[in-house]
Design a protein around this motif. Structure first.
Motif, mmCIF file in Angstrom:
data_model
loop_
_atom_site.group_PDB
_atom_site.id
_atom_site.type_symbol
_atom_site.label_atom_id
_atom_site.label_comp_id
_atom_site.label_asym_id
_atom_site.label_seq_id
_atom_site.Cartn_x
_atom_site.Cartn_y
_atom_site.Cartn_z
ATOM 1 N N GLY A 132 104.404 -1.156 62.199
ATOM 2 C CA GLY A 132 105.712 -0.643 61.793
ATOM 3 C C GLY A 132 106.649 -0.456 62.963
ATOM 4 O O GLY A 132 107.847 -0.732 62.861
ATOM 5 N N PHE A 133 106.111 0.028 64.096
ATOM 6 C CA PHE A 133 106.940 0.185 65.291
ATOM 7 C C PHE A 133 107.535 -1.161 65.694
ATOM 8 O O PHE A 133 108.735 -1.279 65.987
ATOM 9 C CB PHE A 133 106.098 0.706 66.466
ATOM 10 C CG PHE A 133 105.573 2.105 66.298
ATOM 11 C CD1 PHE A 133 105.940 2.912 65.227
ATOM 12 C CD2 PHE A 133 104.689 2.629 67.233
ATOM 13 C CE1 PHE A 133 105.448 4.197 65.087
ATOM 14 C CE2 PHE A 133 104.196 3.911 67.113
ATOM 15 C CZ PHE A 133 104.570 4.693 66.040
ATOM 16 N N CYS A 134 106.685 -2.173 65.739
ATOM 17 C CA CYS A 134 107.101 -3.495 66.218
ATOM 18 C C CYS A 134 108.164 -4.105 65.300
ATOM 19 O O CYS A 134 109.213 -4.560 65.766
ATOM 20 C CB CYS A 134 105.876 -4.407 66.309
ATOM 21 S SG CYS A 134 106.220 -6.061 66.931
ATOM 22 N N ALA A 135 107.898 -4.108 63.990
ATOM 23 C CA ALA A 135 108.855 -4.692 63.049
ATOM 24 C C ALA A 135 110.175 -3.930 63.065
ATOM 25 O O ALA A 135 111.266 -4.532 63.076
ATOM 26 C CB ALA A 135 108.261 -4.702 61.639
ATOM 27 N N SER A 136 110.099 -2.607 63.090
ATOM 28 C CA SER A 136 111.314 -1.782 63.057
ATOM 29 C C SER A 136 112.134 -1.947 64.329
ATOM 30 O O SER A 136 113.360 -2.118 64.283
ATOM 31 C CB SER A 136 110.948 -0.306 62.873
ATOM 32 O OG SER A 136 110.278 -0.100 61.656
ATOM 33 N N ASN A 137 111.477 -1.858 65.481
ATOM 34 C CA ASN A 137 112.210 -1.967 66.750
ATOM 35 C C ASN A 137 112.921 -3.305 66.882
ATOM 36 O O ASN A 137 114.058 -3.376 67.368
ATOM 37 C CB ASN A 137 111.252 -1.761 67.922
ATOM 38 C CG ASN A 137 110.901 -0.310 68.152
ATOM 39 O OD1 ASN A 137 111.507 0.583 67.566
ATOM 40 N ND2 ASN A 137 109.913 -0.055 68.998
ATOM 41 N N SER A 138 112.246 -4.356 66.442
ATOM 42 C CA SER A 138 112.871 -5.677 66.532
ATOM 43 C C SER A 138 114.088 -5.762 65.605
ATOM 44 O O SER A 138 115.137 -6.305 65.989
ATOM 45 C CB SER A 138 111.847 -6.754 66.172
ATOM 46 O OG SER A 138 112.400 -8.041 66.313
ATOM 47 N N HIS A 434 94.045 -7.745 52.100
ATOM 48 C CA HIS A 434 94.471 -6.578 51.321
ATOM 49 C C HIS A 434 95.693 -5.925 51.972
ATOM 50 O O HIS A 434 95.703 -5.673 53.185
ATOM 51 C CB HIS A 434 93.343 -5.556 51.229
ATOM 52 C CG HIS A 434 92.107 -6.068 50.546
ATOM 53 N ND1 HIS A 434 91.955 -6.044 49.186
ATOM 54 C CD2 HIS A 434 90.978 -6.632 51.044
ATOM 55 C CE1 HIS A 434 90.779 -6.557 48.856
ATOM 56 N NE2 HIS A 434 90.161 -6.921 49.979
ATOM 57 N N ASN A 435 96.712 -5.633 51.165
ATOM 58 C CA ASN A 435 97.921 -4.981 51.689
ATOM 59 C C ASN A 435 97.583 -3.627 52.307
ATOM 60 O O ASN A 435 96.846 -2.832 51.722
ATOM 61 C CB ASN A 435 98.946 -4.784 50.575
ATOM 62 C CG ASN A 435 99.605 -6.074 50.154
ATOM 63 O OD1 ASN A 435 99.106 -7.160 50.443
ATOM 64 N ND2 ASN A 435 100.729 -5.969 49.470
ATOM 65 N N SER A 436 98.172 -3.361 53.490
ATOM 66 C CA SER A 436 97.922 -2.106 54.190
ATOM 67 C C SER A 436 99.204 -1.313 54.398
ATOM 68 O O SER A 436 99.316 -0.167 53.964
ATOM 69 C CB SER A 436 97.254 -2.381 55.547
ATOM 70 O OG SER A 436 96.070 -3.116 55.395
ATOM 71 N N VAL A 437 100.159 -1.908 55.105
ATOM 72 C CA VAL A 437 101.405 -1.231 55.476
ATOM 73 C C VAL A 437 102.550 -2.202 55.254
ATOM 74 O O VAL A 437 102.422 -3.396 55.547
ATOM 75 C CB VAL A 437 101.381 -0.777 56.957
ATOM 76 C CG1 VAL A 437 102.690 -0.107 57.344
ATOM 77 C CG2 VAL A 437 100.201 0.155 57.221
ATOM 78 N N PHE A 438 103.666 -1.705 54.734
ATOM 79 C CA PHE A 438 104.836 -2.564 54.553
ATOM 80 C C PHE A 438 105.977 -2.101 55.462
ATOM 81 O O PHE A 438 106.044 -0.929 55.849
ATOM 82 C CB PHE A 438 105.313 -2.584 53.094
ATOM 83 C CG PHE A 438 105.938 -1.286 52.636
ATOM 84 C CD1 PHE A 438 107.288 -1.031 52.828
ATOM 85 C CD2 PHE A 438 105.172 -0.317 52.002
ATOM 86 C CE1 PHE A 438 107.873 0.159 52.410
ATOM 87 C CE2 PHE A 438 105.738 0.871 51.577
ATOM 88 C CZ PHE A 438 107.089 1.115 51.783
ATOM 89 N N ALA A 439 106.853 -3.025 55.792
ATOM 90 C CA ALA A 439 108.064 -2.719 56.561
ATOM 91 C C ALA A 439 109.244 -3.402 55.894
ATOM 92 O O ALA A 439 109.161 -4.577 55.507
ATOM 93 C CB ALA A 439 107.924 -3.189 58.008
ATOM 94 N N THR A 440 110.344 -2.656 55.742
ATOM 95 C CA THR A 440 111.559 -3.201 55.150
ATOM 96 C C THR A 440 112.771 -2.715 55.930
ATOM 97 O O THR A 440 112.721 -1.673 56.598
ATOM 98 C CB THR A 440 111.726 -2.751 53.678
ATOM 99 O OG1 THR A 440 111.627 -1.321 53.620
ATOM 100 C CG2 THR A 440 110.660 -3.338 52.791
ATOM 101 N N ALA A 441 113.854 -3.447 55.836
ATOM 102 C CA ALA A 441 115.115 -3.068 56.482
ATOM 103 C C ALA A 441 116.221 -3.123 55.434
ATOM 104 O O ALA A 441 116.265 -4.032 54.594
ATOM 105 C CB ALA A 441 115.430 -4.006 57.645
ATOM 106 N N TRP A 442 117.151 -2.158 55.523
ATOM 107 C CA TRP A 442 118.177 -1.997 54.487
ATOM 108 C C TRP A 442 119.527 -1.660 55.095
ATOM 109 O O TRP A 442 119.613 -1.095 56.191
ATOM 110 C CB TRP A 442 117.772 -0.868 53.518
ATOM 111 C CG TRP A 442 116.440 -1.091 52.883
ATOM 112 C CD1 TRP A 442 115.223 -0.768 53.410
ATOM 113 C CD2 TRP A 442 116.189 -1.727 51.626
ATOM 114 N NE1 TRP A 442 114.223 -1.163 52.543
ATOM 115 C CE2 TRP A 442 114.791 -1.740 51.443
ATOM 116 C CE3 TRP A 442 117.019 -2.258 50.640
ATOM 117 C CZ2 TRP A 442 114.193 -2.289 50.312
ATOM 118 C CZ3 TRP A 442 116.432 -2.786 49.506
ATOM 119 C CH2 TRP A 442 115.035 -2.798 49.351
#
Length: 449
Positions: A132-138, A434-442
């Motif tokens: 989540g850190f990586c996806a969000s920061n980018s 198996h799904n573990s954690v999701f990341a989205t941007a809005w």
């Protein structure tokens, strides 16, 4: 004759009658004794839940006796996971069947406080948080291109561990770094990980790091009632899961936050939305404006951020039915237990402590109801629908972000992967598919290009 049952080192009960499933209807469960099969363990857990929901303390004790023969805090992933479900069921039984059983679910929850160094190791253990850190920061880095001033409202449970990487990236911008403000609430949900330093100390450390990187930096804490976050050292079970968030909403206004017209406002929600109630006054899960979760989304939309990132665990653990929660929780939280098995020995202190934190989550999901049950996860798809209902539009992660996430996962066990959900522009961390954690941007709907 009494048989002592130990679900963990902190909990014990007595079984007045350890005789096993004499009722013909229970004969199908006799073969589970000693079995490590996940499907059989799940069947036992559901059988125990049914007994508790019917206030049948005798049957619940019998099923727990079987579970105790499977459970082990230093066994394989199924055994270890079973230990924490057993503890949670013991705790629940002490509340719902106190007269019919000898269950003792009293006591306190011990909170492990980490140093900053220990916290860094904690979030690096598996990519549960770093994804989540990586996806969000980018995504944030791309959204604030061209801005000379940036203000981040950080709603997370990991004590700003996300931001050194972003500060480092901003320091390397060709046009030079922007001035950066980070604002955090003083009140957080009473859940692991816990840190042994204050918010102010965290801010001071970030400030020193930003100074070292030549990034102009300011750190602010939203003042709130400190009583909403009890001391983490020793908390009575009766009050440990109460988190009153309503008062913080009153502080989320442009004037209280000192928002500035020339700043790019970023709102970061990492493992946060689940702790805001998603029910109406009658306790029903709702997808409209009557819940605190939706009130929060309306409030932050009014702040007009240039981007809002939402990261959370991808599972539905908000069902009113105990049986539904047990089934989903058992099949979902197996993931971190299984992943830790791939690289840590069974008696690893790191592993036991990490699993203990997950165990506290299991206990809240299974043992508590009403306002005390604060672990109310929704799936990424459900969160996406809630965001759309609140007037947000999803924005896709760029290929650079996808590449950074893949590079991160290459540093971990081969079972970790990533997939993309194109409909909601979502990226999802997976373990063995198996799904573990999701990341989205809005972005607010009226800001979408």
């Amino acid at each position: 004759m009494k048989t002592e049952l130990r679900g963990s080192s902190a909990t014990s009960i007595s079984l007045q009658n350890p005789s096993l499933f004499n009722d013909p209807d229970e004969s199908s469960l006799k073969g589970c004794l000693g079995s490590l099969d996940g499907a059989c363990i799940e069947k036992l857990l559901l059988h125990c839940a049914s007994a508790l929901e019917q206030n049948d303390g005798t049957l619940a004790q019998q099923v727990m006796w079987v579970l105790n023969n499977v459970a082990s805090l230093v066994g394989d992933p199924n055994q270890r996971l079973t230990s924490w479900f057993l503890r949670a069921l013991i705790s629940r039984a002490s509340k719902v069947c106190p007269a019919a059983t000898d269950f003792d679910g009293s006591g306190t929850i011990r909170r492990r406080q980490m140093s900053v160094t220990e916290l860094a190791v904690y979030v690096d253990l598996i990519p549960w948080h770093r994804f989540g850190f990586c996806a969000s920061n980018s995504a944030i880095f791309k959204a604030i291109e061209g801005y000379s001033k940036v203000h981040i409202l950080d709603f997370s449970i990991t004590h700003c561990m996300q931001w050194p990487t972003l500060i480092d990236a901003l320091a390397k911008r060709p046009e030079g770094p922007p001035s950066l403000r980070i604002t955090v609430p003083s009140c957080r949900p009473p859940v692991p990980p816990f840190l042994n330093v204050s918010c102010e100390e965290v801010g001071l450390r970030l400030s020193n790091f930003a100074k070292f990187k030549d990034v102009p930096f300011e750190f602010n804490v939203i003042d709130d009632d400190p009583s909403c976050f009890p001391s983490p050292e020793t908390i009575p079970q009766e009050s440990s899961h109460e988190f009153h968030f309503e008062s913080l909403l009153n502080h989320l206004t442009p004037s209280m936050l000192n928002l500035r017209d020339d700043e790019a406002l970023v709102i970061n929600c990492q493992n946060w939305l689940r702790y805001l109630s998603n029910t109406d006054q009658k306790g029903n899960v709702v997808q409209d404006s009557s819940s605190l979760r939706d009130a929060f989304l309306r409030t932050v939309k009014f702040l007009n951020p240039c981007i809002l990132v939402v990261v959370d665990e991808d599972s539905d653990l908000s069902a009113p039915s105990l049986s539904s929660r047990i089934t989903t929780c058992f099949n979902y939280l197996w993931i971190p237990f299984d992943s830790l098995e791939t690289f840590l020995p069974k008696d690893s202190r790191q592993r036991v402590e990490y699993e203990s934190d997950i165990g506290q989550k299991i206990e809240n999901i299974i043992s508590f109801e009403g306002l005390q049950r604060i672990e109310r996860l929704e799936t990424g798809i459900e969160v996406a629908q809630r965001m759309k209902n609140a007037g947000f539009s999803s924005v896709p992660f760029c290929e650079d972000t996808i590449g950074e996430v893949r590079s991160l996962l290459e540093q971990h066990a081969s079972g970790w992967g990533m997939k993309r959900e194109e409909d909601d522009h979502m990226v999802v961390l997976t373990w063995k598919g198996h799904n573990s954690v999701f990341a989205t941007a809005w972005v607010p709907g009226d800001l979408q290009d």
